[in-house]
Every structure is written in C-alpha cells, then in structure tokens.
Design a protein around this motif. Structure first.
Motif, PDB file in Angstrom:
ATOM      1  N   LYS A 136       0.806  -1.220   0.000  1.00 10.05           N
ATOM      2  CA  LYS A 136       0.000   0.000   0.000  1.00 10.05           C
ATOM      3  C   LYS A 136       0.840   1.270   0.000  1.00 10.05           C
ATOM      4  CE  LYS A 136      -4.501  -1.320   1.833  1.00 10.05           C
ATOM      5  NZ  LYS A 136      -5.541  -0.975   2.835  1.00 10.05           N
ATOM      6  N   SER A 137       2.082   1.184   0.446  1.00 11.35           N
ATOM      7  CA  SER A 137       2.933   2.378   0.501  1.00 11.35           C
ATOM      8  C   SER A 137       3.608   2.674  -0.831  1.00 11.35           C
ATOM      9  CB  SER A 137       4.014   2.200   1.571  1.00 11.35           C
ATOM     10  OG  SER A 137       4.941   1.178   1.181  1.00 11.35           O
ATOM     11  N   PHE A 138       3.422   1.813  -1.821  1.00 11.20           N
ATOM     12  CA  PHE A 138       4.243   1.924  -3.022  1.00 11.20           C
ATOM     13  C   PHE A 138       3.977   3.178  -3.827  1.00 11.20           C
ATOM     14  CE2 PHE A 138       5.468   0.976  -7.414  1.00 11.20           C
ATOM     15  CZ  PHE A 138       6.815   0.748  -7.201  1.00 11.20           C
ATOM     16  N   PHE A 139       2.745   3.646  -3.867  1.00 12.23           N
ATOM     17  CA  PHE A 139       2.450   4.838  -4.654  1.00 12.23           C
ATOM     18  C   PHE A 139       3.202   6.057  -4.120  1.00 12.23           C
ATOM     19  CE2 PHE A 139      -1.942   2.860  -5.690  1.00 12.23           C
ATOM     20  CZ  PHE A 139      -1.361   2.086  -6.679  1.00 12.23           C
ATOM     21  N   ALA A 164       2.623   9.320  -6.717  1.00 11.10           N
ATOM     22  CA  ALA A 164       2.800   9.364  -8.167  1.00 11.10           C
ATOM     23  C   ALA A 164       1.472   9.706  -8.826  1.00 11.10           C
ATOM     24  CB  ALA A 164       3.310   8.017  -8.672  1.00 11.10           C
ATOM     25  N   GLY A 165       1.541  10.203 -10.060  1.00 10.31           N
ATOM     26  CA  GLY A 165       0.324  10.488 -10.801  1.00 10.31           C
ATOM     27  C   GLY A 165      -0.533   9.246 -10.938  1.00 10.31           C
ATOM     28  N   ASP A 166      -1.863   9.441 -10.993  1.00 12.12           N
ATOM     29  CA  ASP A 166      -2.756   8.287 -10.974  1.00 12.12           C
ATOM     30  C   ASP A 166      -2.566   7.372 -12.172  1.00 12.12           C
ATOM     31  OD1 ASP A 166      -3.852  10.122 -12.737  1.00 12.12           O
ATOM     32  OD2 ASP A 166      -5.645  10.486 -11.541  1.00 12.12           O
ATOM     33  N   PHE A 167      -2.277   7.920 -13.355  1.00 13.35           N
ATOM     34  CA  PHE A 167      -2.113   7.043 -14.505  1.00 13.35           C
ATOM     35  C   PHE A 167      -0.790   6.281 -14.424  1.00 13.35           C
ATOM     36  CE2 PHE A 167      -1.230   6.143 -19.093  1.00 13.35           C
ATOM     37  CZ  PHE A 167      -2.247   5.211 -19.238  1.00 13.35           C
ATOM     38  N   ALA A 168       0.223   6.883 -13.815  1.00 14.77           N
ATOM     39  CA  ALA A 168       1.472   6.143 -13.573  1.00 14.77           C
ATOM     40  C   ALA A 168       1.200   4.972 -12.640  1.00 14.77           C
ATOM     41  CB  ALA A 168       2.534   7.071 -12.990  1.00 14.77           C
ATOM     42  N   GLN A 169       0.347   5.178 -11.655  1.00 14.74           N
ATOM     43  CA  GLN A 169      -0.036   4.102 -10.752  1.00 14.74           C
ATOM     44  C   GLN A 169      -0.782   2.998 -11.510  1.00 14.74           C
ATOM     45  OE1 GLN A 169      -2.255   5.784  -7.462  1.00 14.74           O
ATOM     46  NE2 GLN A 169      -0.877   7.541  -7.356  1.00 14.74           N
ATOM     47  N   ALA A 170      -1.696   3.409 -12.376  1.00 11.30           N
ATOM     48  CA  ALA A 170      -2.451   2.438 -13.167  1.00 11.30           C
ATOM     49  C   ALA A 170      -1.522   1.642 -14.069  1.00 11.30           C
ATOM     50  CB  ALA A 170      -3.511   3.159 -14.000  1.00 11.30           C
ATOM     51  N   TYR A 171      -0.489   2.296 -14.571  1.00  9.88           N
ATOM     52  CA  TYR A 171       0.500   1.640 -15.433  1.00  9.88           C
ATOM     53  C   TYR A 171       1.213   0.509 -14.691  1.00  9.88           C
ATOM     54  CZ  TYR A 171       4.708   1.473 -18.472  1.00  9.88           C
ATOM     55  OH  TYR A 171       5.745   1.093 -19.282  1.00  9.88           O
ATOM     56  N   VAL A 172       1.529   0.735 -13.420  1.00  9.48           N
ATOM     57  CA  VAL A 172       2.163  -0.301 -12.603  1.00  9.48           C
ATOM     58  C   VAL A 172       1.274  -1.547 -12.572  1.00  9.48           C
ATOM     59  CG1 VAL A 172       2.865  -0.941 -10.259  1.00  9.48           C
ATOM     60  CG2 VAL A 172       3.433   1.330 -11.153  1.00  9.48           C
ATOM     61  N   ILE A 173      -0.007  -1.338 -12.272  1.00 10.73           N
ATOM     62  CA  ILE A 173      -0.940  -2.461 -12.177  1.00 10.73           C
ATOM     63  C   ILE A 173      -1.101  -3.133 -13.533  1.00 10.73           C
ATOM     64  CG2 ILE A 173      -3.326  -3.102 -11.647  1.00 10.73           C
ATOM     65  CD1 ILE A 173      -3.343  -0.654  -9.713  1.00 10.73           C
ATOM     66  N   ALA A 174      -1.246  -2.340 -14.587  1.00 14.81           N
ATOM     67  CA  ALA A 174      -1.434  -2.897 -15.928  1.00 14.81           C
ATOM     68  C   ALA A 174      -0.221  -3.704 -16.368  1.00 14.81           C
ATOM     69  CB  ALA A 174      -1.717  -1.774 -16.926  1.00 14.81           C
ATOM     70  N   HIS A 175       0.980  -3.267 -15.994  1.00 17.46           N
ATOM     71  CA  HIS A 175       2.190  -4.017 -16.332  1.00 17.46           C
ATOM     72  C   HIS A 175       2.186  -5.382 -15.652  1.00 17.46           C
ATOM     73  CE1 HIS A 175       6.583  -4.588 -17.128  1.00 17.46           C
ATOM     74  NE2 HIS A 175       6.488  -5.287 -16.001  1.00 17.46           N
ATOM     75  N   GLU A 176       1.854  -5.406 -14.364  1.00 13.92           N
ATOM     76  CA  GLU A 176       1.825  -6.682 -13.647  1.00 13.92           C
ATOM     77  C   GLU A 176       0.746  -7.601 -14.209  1.00 13.92           C
ATOM     78  OE1 GLU A 176       4.250  -7.427 -11.934  1.00 13.92           O
ATOM     79  OE2 GLU A 176       5.095  -5.436 -11.640  1.00 13.92           O
ATOM     80  N   VAL A 177      -0.398  -7.047 -14.569  1.00 12.82           N
ATOM     81  CA  VAL A 177      -1.443  -7.847 -15.215  1.00 12.82           C
ATOM     82  C   VAL A 177      -0.938  -8.358 -16.561  1.00 12.82           C
ATOM     83  CG1 VAL A 177      -3.760  -7.782 -16.230  1.00 12.82           C
ATOM     84  CG2 VAL A 177      -3.344  -6.725 -14.002  1.00 12.82           C
ATOM     85  N   GLY A 178      -0.070  -7.588 -17.209  1.00 15.39           N
ATOM     86  CA  GLY A 178       0.545  -8.041 -18.450  1.00 15.39           C
ATOM     87  C   GLY A 178       1.314  -9.339 -18.255  1.00 15.39           C
ATOM     88  N   HIS A 179       1.965  -9.485 -17.095  1.00 22.58           N
ATOM     89  CA  HIS A 179       2.655 -10.742 -16.793  1.00 22.58           C
ATOM     90  C   HIS A 179       1.647 -11.889 -16.626  1.00 22.58           C
ATOM     91  CE1 HIS A 179       6.692  -9.246 -16.644  1.00 22.58           C
ATOM     92  NE2 HIS A 179       6.436  -8.373 -15.685  1.00 22.58           N
TER      93      HIS A 179
END
Length: 296
Positions: A136-139, A164-179
C-alpha cells in the motif's frame, strides 16, 4: 485520469501478513534494488520462477476480500476491473476465455506462492497463484524515490497528494497484469524453459524481452480502455512515459552508482520501455507486442 464512478473488482484482497521479511527498510543503497523492480517481478523469481510456474512453493498468508474505503484501495479495485473488462474483450475476440488474476494489497510484508516479500521488493506478479502483489505504501515510494510525481496537469484526486500520478499508478498495475496475460498465453512458461538452457547473458536478454512485452501489453490496455470509457486526461500519457523512462535498467544502474552493463539488464533500457509501451498504446493490438521475434 478519470476513475471514480466505475465498478471495482471483486478480486482485490488484503493480506494480514505472514512469512519473513525480505530485506530492510527503504533507504540508501536499497533504493536501487527497489527501483530495479518497479514494474518487474519479485527478485526471488529469478531462482524460483521455474518452481512457481509448475505449481511449486506454498503460501501461508491469510487474506480477505478488500472492504477498505480509502482512496488507494478503491483506485486499485477500479483499475483492476478496467483490466478485466479489456482483457476479457481481447480474449473473446481471439475465441478464448480470460481468467482473472487476484490482487493482494499488503502492508510491510507478505507471503506468496513465489516466496516471502517485503515492501522493499516492489510490486510483483506470482504465476504460481496467479496473483499481483502490491504494498500500500508503493504509490508514495514512486514519488519519493523515483521522482514520478503527481498529475502533470494538476487534476484533482483527493487522497493522492504526495504520490505518483494516478495514470502512472495504473501503469504499474497494468504491467503486472501483463505478466498474468503472458502466463495465460504460455509465454512465461516458454521463456522460463528457454532461460534454463542458455547463458546468463542470454537468459537476461530473454527477461528483458518478457518485461518489454508486459510494457507493451500495458499500452494495449490503455488504448483499449480509452476506447471503452474515455478515462485519460491531459498529461496522463506523459506520466506513463515518464515512469517508463525512470525505471530503465541503464538509468537505474547510473542512479545506483554502478556500471552500465547491458548483459546484466533484466528489464530493458529507458528508451526500450518507452518504445514498447508506446507501441502498444498506438496499436491497441496484442499482435504488435511480439518482442521476441523468433527468440523462443
């Protein structure tokens, strides 16, 4: 980024902890390790992925469906739901069925089927339990340690100050879902098998190609989700591109004071990460994300 008002995923859970701590707090030279893993996988998976993909390992973490009403939990639920909608659509178009991953939010430490991890590990995807793990602290860490600051255009997102900006945060999640998508498509298994048969330098090169493809898949998600709900605002794409640039292996090696040795790269250069995210964003097509081009 517009995210309020959409459904949240029921696949987000919170962890009560468990397992031993991996590494210490966030600071000093440890930051270099954190940065290296921002959009990648748990460092333990370099040794454990083979076991994880075949179902090895175990998890003693107690989890429950996330019911928190804080901003970050609600945000993560909406973004994960957005990935579910998009990947269901893409898999359906290909005549297949998408299996949704879980996402576990934890505080400080967690135990997964790929091993134990702490906040210092960064976000990671574990193929053995098909789960994304996010502290939870990662953002906040993205902003403080990576310089990926708030929304570029100053859009209001109450509760996101200092992060971090909200879309940068979403990018983190989307990348992991990419895996996760790579696991469903059998790509991760092919990479793991190939890595066991080659030199360390070549194994690292395959890891880079895998990470770049996850970046591309994140771009595909962003483009398809924009078509679906028009969620992007001015400056959002710049946030993601800035984030991708900040976590290139070359930039991180320099930031840690080490030598830039391409054979040691595992995630790709800043230029490569921006290039492949942009390719997915512009095409909206999984077919455009063939980073391997015959390497497997």
């Amino acid at each position: 980024m517009k995210w309020q008002g959409r459904r949240g995923s029921s696949n987000v859970r919170t962890s009560s902890g468990g397992g031993k701590m991996v590494g210490g707090g966030i600071g000093g030279i440890i930051i270099a390790g954190i940065l290296w893993l921002v959009f990648g996988v748990n460092p333990m998976t370099a040794l454990q992925t083979g076991q994880a993909v075949t179902g090895g390992g175990s998890s003693d973490t107690s989890t429950e469906v996330a019911t928190d009403t804080d901003r970050d939990t609600q945000f993560v639920k909406v973004v994960l739901a957005d990935t579910e909608e998009v990947w269901h659509q893409i898999f359906n178009e290909a005549g297949s069925t998408y299996q949704e991953p879980s996402l576990i939010l934890f505080n400080g430490q967690v135990s997964s089927a790929c091993g134990s991890a702490s906040a210092a590990t960064g976000p990671f995807y574990c193929p053995a339990d098909q789960t994304v793990y996010l502290d939870k602290s990662f953002f906040v860490e993205m902003s403080q340690n990576l310089g990926i600051t708030g929304d570029k255009q100053g859009s209001s997102d109450e509760g996101n100050e200092g992060k971090a900006g909200d879309f940068a945060q979403a990018y983190v999640i989307a990348h992991e879902v990419g895996h996760h998508v790579q696991t469903l498509l059998g790509i991760s298994q092919q990479v793991n098998e190939a890595r066991r048969q080659v030199t360390r330098a070549e194994a690292n090169r395959l890891s880079v190609l895998q990470e770049l493809q996850a970046d591309c898949f994140a771009g595909v998600w962003a483009q398809r989700n924009q078509e679906r709900v028009q969620f992007l605002e001015a400056g959002d794409i710049d946030e993601a591109i800035n984030a991708a640039s900040q976590i290139g292996d070359d930039r991180l090696a320099k930031a840690s004071g080490g030598a830039v040795v391409p054979d040691n790269f595992t995630h790709g250069t800043s230029q490569q990460r921006v290039q492949w995210f942009t390719r997915g964003l512009e095409s909206g097509s999984v077919q455009s994300c063939d980073t391997f081009s015959g390497a497997l």
